[in-house]
Motif scaffolding. Structure first.
Motif, PDB file in Angstrom:
ATOM      1  N   GLU A 115      -1.953  31.993 -26.391  1.00 18.53           N
ATOM      2  CA  GLU A 115      -3.019  31.755 -25.892  1.00 18.53           C
ATOM      3  C   GLU A 115      -3.835  30.626 -27.272  1.00 18.53           C
ATOM      4  O   GLU A 115      -4.590  31.111 -28.260  1.00 18.53           O
ATOM      5  N   THR A 116      -5.496  30.298 -26.633  1.00 18.87           N
ATOM      6  CA  THR A 116      -5.861  29.719 -27.716  1.00 18.87           C
ATOM      7  C   THR A 116      -7.214  30.298 -27.353  1.00 18.87           C
ATOM      8  O   THR A 116      -7.981  29.998 -26.384  1.00 18.87           O
ATOM      9  N   VAL A 117      -7.949  31.158 -28.611  1.00 18.27           N
ATOM     10  CA  VAL A 117      -9.764  31.641 -28.760  1.00 18.27           C
ATOM     11  C   VAL A 117     -10.224  30.698 -29.120  1.00 18.27           C
ATOM     12  O   VAL A 117      -9.789  29.393 -29.863  1.00 18.27           O
ATOM     13  N   PHE A 118     -11.516  29.522 -28.971  1.00 19.64           N
ATOM     14  CA  PHE A 118     -12.576  28.776 -29.076  1.00 19.64           C
ATOM     15  C   PHE A 118     -13.482  30.385 -29.790  1.00 19.64           C
ATOM     16  O   PHE A 118     -13.712  29.943 -29.097  1.00 19.64           O
ATOM     17  N   MET A 119     -13.841  29.536 -31.398  1.00 20.41           N
ATOM     18  CA  MET A 119     -14.960  29.953 -31.784  1.00 20.41           C
ATOM     19  C   MET A 119     -16.207  29.526 -31.804  1.00 20.41           C
ATOM     20  O   MET A 119     -16.052  27.823 -32.773  1.00 20.41           O
ATOM     21  N   LEU A 120     -17.330  29.382 -32.346  1.00 23.80           N
ATOM     22  CA  LEU A 120     -18.330  27.908 -32.751  1.00 23.80           C
ATOM     23  C   LEU A 120     -18.658  29.321 -33.843  1.00 23.80           C
ATOM     24  O   LEU A 120     -18.859  30.356 -34.479  1.00 23.80           O
TER      25      LEU A 120
END
Length: 160
Positions: A115-120
């Motif tokens: 899985e890829t988790v995007f964070m700002l």
């Protein structure tokens, strides 16, 4: 609640306070956060891979669940080797999102369990990039608040 091992890949040339913001927040989310420096022979970095690893280890030593490593080749192969189920990526702007979405979808196609988790980034770092930091340093501009002091010292020495 921590759930898995994650990899935060990048060139980190140099590591910025924006990177550290994501590392600090990611460390709270995962059992182990592996900050993985990409060995990319196609780019001409300012700092060598060993220099980048050394700086990263220095500025992340306060977090017990952060490890710094090096990889080359496909990220999915490295993730399998390290037993990671998550890739952590930062997104600053729409242009980042378009590129990162394409990479995440390809990684999912090649390894559906990853899985890829995007964070700002935190607001103070939303404009920050290693490329901009290098350019500011090369022109003798102020680096305060952009990089940790140890990185600023190394940047000044490298570009002078």
């Amino acid at each position: 609640m921590k759930t898995s091992n994650a990899i935060y890949p990048g060139s980190f040339d140099p590591v910025t306070n924006g990177h550290l913001d994501l590392i600090e927040r990611g460390e709270k989310m995962f059992d182990l956060l592996i900050v993985a420096v990409l060995r990319n022979t196609e780019k001409q970095p300012l700092f060598s891979v060993p220099e980048r690893v050394e700086m990263l280890r220095e500025v992340t030593k306060k977090w017990a669940d952060v490890e710094v490593d090096v990889f080359e080749g496909l990220l999915i192969d490295y993730a399998r080797k390290r037993g990671a189920g998550v890739i952590l990526r930062g997104i600053r702007a729409v242009s980042d999102y378009e590129y990162e979405l394409q990479m995440a979808l390809m990684n999912r196609k090649l390894e559906p369990r990853l899985e890829t988790v995007f964070m700002l980034p935190g607001e103070p770092y939303s404009y920050l990039s290693s490329k901009l930091v290098r350019e500011i340093a090369q022109h003798g501009g102020p680096l305060e608040g952009l990089v940790p002091p140890v990185v600023e010292q190394r940047l000044r020495a490298k570009v002078s």
